[in-house]
Design a protein around this motif. Structure first.
Motif, PDB file in Angstrom:
ATOM      1  N   ASN A  85      11.780  39.886  20.715  1.00 55.94           N
ATOM      2  CA  ASN A  85      11.603  38.675  21.522  1.00 55.94           C
ATOM      3  C   ASN A  85      10.500  38.834  22.557  1.00 55.94           C
ATOM      4  O   ASN A  85      10.383  38.038  23.479  1.00 55.94           O
ATOM      5  CB  ASN A  85      12.927  38.313  22.213  1.00 55.94           C
ATOM      6  CG  ASN A  85      13.984  37.915  21.213  1.00 55.94           C
ATOM      7  OD1 ASN A  85      13.687  37.279  20.206  1.00 55.94           O
ATOM      8  ND2 ASN A  85      15.220  38.308  21.459  1.00 55.94           N
ATOM      9  N   LYS A  91      23.752  37.212  15.826  1.00 51.42           N
ATOM     10  CA  LYS A  91      23.159  35.905  15.527  1.00 51.42           C
ATOM     11  C   LYS A  91      21.984  36.050  14.567  1.00 51.42           C
ATOM     12  O   LYS A  91      21.808  35.232  13.654  1.00 51.42           O
ATOM     13  CB  LYS A  91      22.691  35.233  16.826  1.00 51.42           C
ATOM     14  CG  LYS A  91      22.148  33.825  16.623  1.00 51.42           C
ATOM     15  CD  LYS A  91      23.187  32.909  16.021  1.00 51.42           C
ATOM     16  CE  LYS A  91      22.643  31.508  15.815  1.00 51.42           C
ATOM     17  NZ  LYS A  91      23.559  30.657  15.051  1.00 51.42           N
ATOM     18  N   ASN A 122      26.114  44.043  18.537  1.00 51.91           N
ATOM     19  CA  ASN A 122      26.043  43.233  19.760  1.00 51.91           C
ATOM     20  C   ASN A 122      25.763  41.770  19.422  1.00 51.91           C
ATOM     21  O   ASN A 122      25.301  41.444  18.320  1.00 51.91           O
ATOM     22  CB  ASN A 122      24.995  43.787  20.750  1.00 51.91           C
ATOM     23  CG  ASN A 122      23.588  43.705  20.229  1.00 51.91           C
ATOM     24  OD1 ASN A 122      23.153  42.651  19.773  1.00 51.91           O
ATOM     25  ND2 ASN A 122      22.857  44.804  20.277  1.00 51.91           N
ATOM     26  N   GLU A 123      26.047  40.883  20.351  1.00 49.81           N
ATOM     27  CA  GLU A 123      26.014  39.443  20.086  1.00 49.81           C
ATOM     28  C   GLU A 123      24.631  38.931  19.672  1.00 49.81           C
ATOM     29  O   GLU A 123      24.508  38.086  18.801  1.00 49.81           O
ATOM     30  CB  GLU A 123      26.519  38.675  21.313  1.00 49.81           C
ATOM     31  CG  GLU A 123      28.013  38.748  21.503  1.00 49.81           C
ATOM     32  CD  GLU A 123      28.782  38.262  20.279  1.00 49.81           C
ATOM     33  OE1 GLU A 123      28.482  37.168  19.768  1.00 49.81           O
ATOM     34  OE2 GLU A 123      29.688  38.980  19.829  1.00 49.81           O
ATOM     35  N   GLU A 124      23.583  39.455  20.302  1.00 51.35           N
ATOM     36  CA  GLU A 124      22.238  38.980  19.977  1.00 51.35           C
ATOM     37  C   GLU A 124      21.887  39.300  18.524  1.00 51.35           C
ATOM     38  O   GLU A 124      21.412  38.449  17.789  1.00 51.35           O
ATOM     39  CB  GLU A 124      21.208  39.628  20.906  1.00 51.35           C
ATOM     40  CG  GLU A 124      19.777  39.166  20.619  1.00 51.35           C
ATOM     41  CD  GLU A 124      18.739  39.860  21.491  1.00 51.35           C
ATOM     42  OE1 GLU A 124      17.555  39.647  21.253  1.00 51.35           O
ATOM     43  OE2 GLU A 124      19.142  40.608  22.411  1.00 51.35           O
ATOM     44  N   ASN A 125      22.158  40.524  18.104  1.00 53.65           N
ATOM     45  CA  ASN A 125      21.845  40.909  16.735  1.00 53.65           C
ATOM     46  C   ASN A 125      22.778  40.250  15.731  1.00 53.65           C
ATOM     47  O   ASN A 125      22.405  40.001  14.592  1.00 53.65           O
ATOM     48  CB  ASN A 125      21.898  42.431  16.586  1.00 53.65           C
ATOM     49  CG  ASN A 125      20.706  43.100  17.244  1.00 53.65           C
ATOM     50  OD1 ASN A 125      19.582  42.650  17.109  1.00 53.65           O
ATOM     51  ND2 ASN A 125      20.957  44.165  17.973  1.00 53.65           N
ATOM     52  N   SER A 177      15.258  33.785  12.490  1.00 55.76           N
ATOM     53  CA  SER A 177      15.292  32.677  13.441  1.00 55.76           C
ATOM     54  C   SER A 177      16.015  31.469  12.844  1.00 55.76           C
ATOM     55  O   SER A 177      16.289  31.416  11.649  1.00 55.76           O
ATOM     56  CB  SER A 177      13.864  32.279  13.840  1.00 55.76           C
ATOM     57  OG  SER A 177      13.165  31.781  12.706  1.00 55.76           O
TER      58      SER A 177
END
Length: 198
Positions: free
Chosen positions: A151, A122, A117-120, A169
């Motif tokens: 988060n 990044k 997924n997009e969050e992971n 991060s």
């Protein structure tokens, strides 16, 4: 520091550590958990003794992986320093440049689930960006905290160190140097930054 194989009651000493780790992992299956295993096998100068850990550690991880007990798990493989080349011979007598350089390069491998997924995505990009940069125990601590809380924890929480950053991060890493950490460095030879402790 022995160059001999480390055994206790007929087993390599790493056997007991891995057996404890396996029992712990089985016992708390389904629970969030943190396990730290500490091995002394590589604490010698010949480089021969650590090979007795290779296969047992591999089998330990494969066993957990095949039982699907490593899903959602981050694995850190780290050392506190690089090869010291038996410092009394090489460093103190011969003043070997190789020994001076090598001892400062500890090992750090981080294995994380490859979520799509997009969050992971990044997060994985960030950890790739920070490869080959100056990483400290403060960063490793904050990375583990980040994994544990995600988060759901403010970045200025007191649980985070005030000296490190999660490797997941975004942060400026190219300008890092030993000066920032001089209070934690025992001697200048532990720093290989170009500007040393200036």
């Amino acid at each position: 520091y022995s160059v001999l194989r480390r055994c206790l009651s007929g087993y390599d000493t790493n056997y007991y550590m891995l057996e404890y780790g396996k029992q712990f992992w089985y016992k708390y299956e389904g629970n969030k958990k943190y396990l730290r295993l500490n091995f002394q096998d590589a604490h010698e100068f010949s480089g021969q003794v650590p090979k007795y850990l290779d296969e047992p550690l591999y089998n330990f991880l494969v066993d957990l992986y095949e039982k699907k007990l490593l899903d959602d798990t981050a694995i850190f493989i780290a050392s506190d320093h690089g090869n010291s080349y038996f410092p009394y011979l090489y460093y103190h007598i011969l003043r070997s440049d190789d020994a001076t350089i090598e001892v400062t390069y500890g090992t750090l491998f981080i294995i994380v689930p490859n979520y799509k997924n997009e969050e992971n995505k990044k997060l994985l990009e960030n950890i790739n960006i920070h490869q080959q940069s100056l990483v400290t125990p403060f960063d490793i601590h904050d990375t583990i905290i980040h994994i544990a809380y995600g988060n759901n924890l403010s970045s200025n929480s007191f649980i985070y160190s005030n000296m490190g950053k999660s490797l997941f991060s975004e942060f400026e890493y190219k300008n890092r140097n030993c000066k920032t950490y001089e209070n934690y460095i025992l001697s200048k030879r532990e720093c290989l930054c170009e500007n040393k402790l200036k």
